[in-house]
Design a protein around this motif. Structure first.
Motif, PDB file in Angstrom:
ATOM      1  N   ASP A 253      11.290  60.145   2.439  1.00 36.26           N
ATOM      2  CA  ASP A 253      10.970  60.740   1.134  1.00 36.26           C
ATOM      3  C   ASP A 253       9.657  60.209   0.577  1.00 36.26           C
ATOM      4  OD1 ASP A 253      12.191  58.330   0.929  1.00 36.26           O
ATOM      5  OD2 ASP A 253      13.787  58.985  -0.433  1.00 36.26           O
ATOM      6  N   ILE A 302       9.345  63.726  12.239  1.00 37.18           N
ATOM      7  CA  ILE A 302      10.724  64.162  11.978  1.00 37.18           C
ATOM      8  C   ILE A 302      11.515  64.157  13.279  1.00 37.18           C
ATOM      9  CG2 ILE A 302      12.155  66.116  11.284  1.00 37.18           C
ATOM     10  CD1 ILE A 302      10.835  65.938   8.859  1.00 37.18           C
ATOM     11  N   ARG A 305      12.285  60.654  14.336  1.00 34.99           N
ATOM     12  CA  ARG A 305      13.344  60.110  13.471  1.00 34.99           C
ATOM     13  C   ARG A 305      14.704  60.682  13.879  1.00 34.99           C
ATOM     14  NH1 ARG A 305      11.094  58.389   8.138  1.00 34.99           N
ATOM     15  NH2 ARG A 305       8.859  58.408   8.498  1.00 34.99           N
ATOM     16  N   ALA A 306      14.725  61.997  14.123  1.00 36.25           N
ATOM     17  CA  ALA A 306      15.995  62.626  14.482  1.00 36.25           C
ATOM     18  C   ALA A 306      16.530  62.010  15.768  1.00 36.25           C
ATOM     19  CB  ALA A 306      15.800  64.127  14.658  1.00 36.25           C
ATOM     20  N   THR A 310      17.325  58.045  12.568  1.00 39.61           N
ATOM     21  CA  THR A 310      16.974  57.447  11.277  1.00 39.61           C
ATOM     22  C   THR A 310      16.491  58.504  10.293  1.00 39.61           C
ATOM     23  OG1 THR A 310      14.760  57.029  12.090  1.00 39.61           O
ATOM     24  CG2 THR A 310      16.356  55.231  12.282  1.00 39.61           C
ATOM     25  N   LEU A 311      16.705  59.797  10.651  1.00 42.84           N
ATOM     26  CA  LEU A 311      16.195  60.890   9.812  1.00 42.84           C
ATOM     27  C   LEU A 311      16.732  60.757   8.390  1.00 42.84           C
ATOM     28  CD1 LEU A 311      14.511  63.441   9.960  1.00 42.84           C
ATOM     29  CD2 LEU A 311      16.592  64.725  10.364  1.00 42.84           C
ATOM     30  N   TRP A 312      18.013  60.467   8.304  1.00 51.41           N
ATOM     31  CA  TRP A 312      18.656  60.405   6.997  1.00 51.41           C
ATOM     32  C   TRP A 312      18.684  58.982   6.469  1.00 51.41           C
ATOM     33  CZ3 TRP A 312      19.630  61.789   2.499  1.00 51.41           C
ATOM     34  CH2 TRP A 312      20.731  61.400   1.780  1.00 51.41           C
ATOM     35  N   LYS A 313      18.816  58.048   7.412  1.00 47.89           N
ATOM     36  CA  LYS A 313      19.000  56.665   6.969  1.00 47.89           C
ATOM     37  C   LYS A 313      17.732  56.056   6.386  1.00 47.89           C
ATOM     38  CE  LYS A 313      22.869  55.344   9.809  1.00 47.89           C
ATOM     39  NZ  LYS A 313      23.194  54.911  11.143  1.00 47.89           N
ATOM     40  N   ASN A 314      16.560  56.411   6.984  1.00 43.27           N
ATOM     41  CA  ASN A 314      15.313  55.789   6.509  1.00 43.27           C
ATOM     42  C   ASN A 314      14.749  56.582   5.344  1.00 43.27           C
ATOM     43  OD1 ASN A 314      13.172  54.142   6.266  1.00 43.27           O
ATOM     44  ND2 ASN A 314      12.071  54.928   8.046  1.00 43.27           N
ATOM     45  N   ASN A 315      15.478  56.548   4.234  1.00 40.31           N
ATOM     46  CA  ASN A 315      15.041  57.231   3.023  1.00 40.31           C
ATOM     47  C   ASN A 315      15.306  56.304   1.862  1.00 40.31           C
ATOM     48  OD1 ASN A 315      13.980  59.867   3.316  1.00 40.31           O
ATOM     49  ND2 ASN A 315      15.959  60.528   4.097  1.00 40.31           N
ATOM     50  N   TYR A 318      18.358  57.504   0.282  1.00 41.91           N
ATOM     51  CA  TYR A 318      19.575  57.143   1.007  1.00 41.91           C
ATOM     52  C   TYR A 318      20.046  55.755   0.590  1.00 41.91           C
ATOM     53  CZ  TYR A 318      22.454  55.612   4.913  1.00 41.91           C
ATOM     54  OH  TYR A 318      23.459  55.111   5.677  1.00 41.91           O
ATOM     55  N   LYS A 322      23.344  54.799  -1.245  1.00 42.60           N
ATOM     56  CA  LYS A 322      24.284  53.880  -0.609  1.00 42.60           C
ATOM     57  C   LYS A 322      24.665  52.776  -1.611  1.00 42.60           C
ATOM     58  CE  LYS A 322      23.865  51.242   3.335  1.00 42.60           C
ATOM     59  NZ  LYS A 322      23.341  50.984   4.674  1.00 42.60           N
TER      60      LYS A 322
END
Lengths: 673, 232
Positions: A253, A302, A305-306, A310-315, A318, A322
């Motif tokens: 992000d 992207i 990351r996918a 880590t696409l979703w985790k490295n935000n 996120y 969390k």
């Protein structure tokens, strides 16, 4: 596959992708244009018409300049220049400028026989772009009026200057000077067969080509798009094989935010550009290229990351979510804990009050249409509330009683006064359980005490006569016996008395150890020290049996929680066994080791006689390694006692027999310092 | 000629003890319960008491408590209980030593002799500055000699050094490494075993029963110490 990692493959893929992308974009734009201008329904007539009109209008500014020059006596370019510009050899455009009366003021030198007439079109008025300035209200109004009146072409001059007023503020002045002349009207024509090669013929050529290719356009678009996509996928596959780099370390992000900022900066730059200079076109091209790579890199990132998951985790979002989730969970758990720690009475009270409140609100909102209903509701609560609290209080008393039985064991019975119905029944059952438990506990205590007393008494009762036997046999041995037979009998008596003594002692110890009737004083005990002490105690006896002692201790201090005195009895029993049964002339290995939070002591020796029993059998009571051996002073309890004492101290005792190798291993959890 | 009172409810044991002690040149008085023992004590000039713990009526512990009210005669407890708690209780109440049943006649004689010697011959003797004494064990650092109940004991120089170290700090537990460092004056190299062998040898020389020591006690898993004795 080696070639996939080559740099030129990647560059080629990027170029192909860019070309295909441009192709797809162009054909898509053409397709869009064709659809917008109804090319597929009218065969391009409308598009051609629109294109001709737009191209004709583009000449208006040139006509304007021609008109000014003619008004000023051709002092800027000269009549020949303009006639040259508008000659049929140089342009396909023709015009006639008329005044309000319909009189031709200015026109092209000649007019082709065949032309597209643009009709009686008005020349649109100038759009005035005014800087952010301060105007006198009258001037502003006049400018507005002039802007709205776009149907006619008026000549006017705008003059602008800036000044400073008394307060030091910059003031912009604008004066608009209108000519009194009435509006002029322009008639535009374009030669039908394009006699001259100019802008119009060039563009119309492209328009015709576009119309000609209208049926191929959807296919072209599709093919280019698919190829661009294929090139992109290939690039992504190549790139995603890469390990996550510095770019992938940036939260997604944050990266998106950076890109959005970059887009903003780009638009700012584009706005600042004046358009027209070559250098600026180059700049725009460069920026486009840079953006192409930026977007490509973003897509690749992207993909990486996918692949790395880590696409979703490295935000940043996120992590924030969390944290928020964790906080919510914690809050919920705390709330539950609070509810649980609240006594049953208060819990019920809170829920009941909340329920009544909700009901009241509900009544007030929906069914509150009569005092009778409210009265009934109130009466119901008046009856139910004391009943509920009576039940809850009974329940709470039962719960308290049950908890006392569970935690402290049976004691005084649960108080059943003022308890009715099912609660009273339940309470009576509880008291029954408590009574039964009480009896069982008392029985257990009594039997335990009896067992302990029995052991002590038997021990005493056997030892007292045994003391006499031992003493009098000893006295008998000292008497001068003439009979040789009598002497040998006394010797047998002496030997067997000694054996009985040892057996009695072992028996008492074994029963104590296996029933846990021994006080264990736990203290930190160093196994290395203990093993050394035990080895020292037995050193002389080992030497007598010609056994070589090999002692190896763990370099780390194997400190365990045990009773040193009891552990010594274990070691002593095992070493006595070794002295008794090891083959003379062999080596005896004693070692300590620490592994996985466990300390181990190992005793290993070579048995003199073949061992006919398994390790587990050997540690049973009254079992000896060699069935044939009946002499000696062994009771067959040594290993059993050692095992019981080890387990009493929280250790594990294991005996393994491998051929003639006898191995005893004790393991204890190490003491946490 | 010393007077010894033997008190046990088992007549055979009393008479056996009488036979042994009489051969050792002692005058033996018999008692079969605590009451009898106290009356004999009041009547006669007794130098040592052998007292059984488990007796009907007044048991050994109670008898000992009464006895200690007006006498400091040495008392050796005879006990069938081999539990540590009973030994500790007996010693706390005022016993000087204990013997567990079934006992070895030789051990009984040795302990009787030791207690008598300490009570009658050594008690109150002034301790020289370079002398260390714990119970019947005396160490003379000037003469480099060790005696137990007056009898000289032959120790090797290392054994002597170890005993002196332990006697200088009665009751303090020394780990094998500490003993090694103090006596050998160098860093220990897996010396656990060596020290243990020396200790065993010292015990064999100074203790009546090396397997059940009264002076040089093993603290299993920690080290060794000299037990401080009554009257030190």
């Amino acid at each position: 596959m080696d070639w996939k990692n080559k740099l030129w493959v990647r560059i080629l893929a990027v170029i192909v992708f860019l070309l295909m992308l441009v192709g797809a974009a162009l054909s898509a734009a053409g397709l869009w244009l064709c659809v917008e201008t109804h090319v597929y329904s009218d065969g391009g007539a409308y598009l051609r018409q629109e294109a001709l009109y737009t191209l004709a209008c583009r000449m208006d500014s040139t006509v304007e300049s021609y008109y000014y020059d003619s008004q000023n006596g051709f002092d800027a370019y000269g009549r020949e220049h303009w006639e040259q510009v508008f000659s049929p050899e140089n342009t396909n455009f023709f015009f006639r400028l008329k005044d309000a009366d319909g009189k031709v003021v200015l026109s092209s030198a000649a007019r082709p026989s065949q032309y597209h007439a643009s009709g009686e079109l008005d020349i649109p008025g100038h759009e005035m772009k005014v800087l952010d300035a301060e105007f006198s209200s009258a001037a502003q109004r006049q400018v507005r009026v002039e802007e709205l009146n776009k149907s006619a072409w008026r000549i006017y001059n705008v003059d602008q200057w800036e000044d400073t007023d008394e307060s030091g503020k910059t003031v912009y002045h604008l004066s608009v000077d209108y000519s009194d002349e009435p509006p002029l009207t322009i008639e535009r024509y374009i030669a039908k067969d394009f006699t001259a090669r100019d802008e119009i013929s060039f563009f119309m050529g492209w328009v015709d080509r576009l119309i000609g290719a209208r049926n191929a356009l959807p296919w072209l678009t599709g093919v280019f798009s698919v190829l661009a996509l294929a090139a992109l996928v290939f690039l992504l596959i190549l790139s995603a094989r890469r390990k996550p780099g510095w770019l992938e370390k940036i939260p997604l992000d944050v990266l998106v935010f950076l890109y959005v900022c970059l887009v903003g900066i780009t638009f700012d730059i584009l706005e600042e550009l004046a358009y027209g200079e070559w250098i600026e076109f180059i700049l725009i091209g460069l920026m486009g290229l840079v953006w192409m790579f930026l977007i490509l890199r973003f897509v690749v990132s992207i993909a990486i990351r996918a692949r790395a998951g880590t696409l979703w985790k490295n935000n940043v979002i996120y992590h924030i979510l969390k944290l928020l989730w964790r906080f919510c969970k914690w809050f919920w758990a705390a709330l539950k804990d609070l509810a649980r720690s609240l006594p049953l009475f208060w819990r019920t009270a809170v829920i009941w009050i909340a329920l009544c409140f909700c009901e009241f609100i509900g009544l007030a909102m929906f069914g509150f249409n009569g005092e009778r209903l409210l009265f009934c509701w109130f009466l119901e609560k008046l009856v139910l509330t004391p009943l509920l609290f009576f039940a809850v209080l009974s329940m709470q008393r039962l719960q308290k009683g049950a908890r006392r039985i569970a935690e402290q064991g049976p004691g005084e019975p649960v108080d059943l006064t003022h308890m009715y119905g099912a609660f009273r029944e339940h309470g009576e059952y509880l008291n029954h359980i408590s009574d039964g438990l009480q009896a069982a506990v008392e029985e257990g205590v009594r039997s335990e005490r009896m067992k302990a007393e029995l052991i002590t008494n038997v021990s005493h009762d056997i030892k007292t006569p045994l003391t006499s036997i031992v003493n009098y046999v000893d006295l008998l041995e000292k008497e001068e016996l003439e009979n040789e037979k009598a002497k040998s009998y006394v010797e047998v008596l002496s030997r067997q008395a000694a054996r009985l003594k040892k057996l009695t002692e072992d028996l008492v110890e074994a029963s104590k150890a296996s029933t846990g009737n021994i006080a264990v004083n736990f203290a930190p005990t160093d196994l290395n020290v203990l093993l050394g002490q035990a080895a020292g105690e037995f050193a002389d006896r080992f030497r007598q049996k010609e056994l070589e002692l090999v002692l190896s201790t763990a370099p780390e201090q194997p400190v365990i929680r045990a009773d040193g005195q009891l552990l010594w009895r274990v070691f002593s029993n095992l070493m006595t066994n070794i002295v008794k049964y090891a083959m003379p002339g062999t080596r005896v290995y004693l070692s300590t080791a620490v592994k996985d939070g466990k300390a181990a002591v190992t005793f290993r020796n070579i048995s003199a006689a073949p061992l006919e029993k398994s390790g587990a059998e050997l540690s049973e009571r009254f079992v000896r390694g060699d069935a044939s051996r009946t002499g000696g002073d062994g009771s067959g309890l040594g290993l059993s006692i050692a095992q019981s004492l080890t387990e009493l101290q929280g250790g594990a005792f294991r005996i393994t027999v491998d051929g003639d190798l006898f191995k005893a291993e004790l393991t204890f959890p190490t003491e946490k310092s | 000629m010393y007077n010894i009172l033997v008190c046990d409810d088992e007549k055979d044991i009393v008479s056996a003890l009488k036979i042994y002690l009489s051969s050792g040149d002692y005058q033996v008085f018999e008692a079969y319960n605590g009451r009898e023992a106290l009356s004999v004590l009041a009547r006669e000039d007794i130098h040592l008491v052998l007292l059984d713990i488990m007796m009907p009526g007044m048991d050994g512990i109670e008898t000992l408590t009464r006895l200690r009210e007006n006498s400091n005669v040495p008392v050796i407890l005879l006990t069938a209980k081999s539990e540590d708690t009973d030994k500790v209780l007996g010693l706390d109440v005022g016993a000087d030593d204990y013997i567990t049943k079934p006992f070895n006649p030789v051990e009984v004689l040795a302990r009787v002799k030791s207690q008598l010697r300490r009570y009658l011959q050594l008690g109150g003797g002034a301790v020289q500055p370079k002398q260390l004494r714990i119970g019947g064990v005396e160490l003379d650092d000037a003469a480099k000699t060790v005696t137990v109940d007056g009898e000289a004991v032959n120790l090797t120089p290392k054994e002597y050094d170890i005993l002196r170290l332990l006697m200088q700090h009665p009751g303090q537990v020394f780990s094998p490494k500490e003993i090694y460092r103090a006596v050998w004056d160098e860093l220990p190299l897996n010396a656990d075993n060596a020290i243990a062998v020396h200790i065993r040898h010292i015990r064999e020389k100074i203790e009546i029963d090396p397997a059940d020591p009264r002076y040089l006690v093993v603290v299993w898993g920690k080290g060794y110490k000299m037990m401080p004795q009554k009257g030190d």
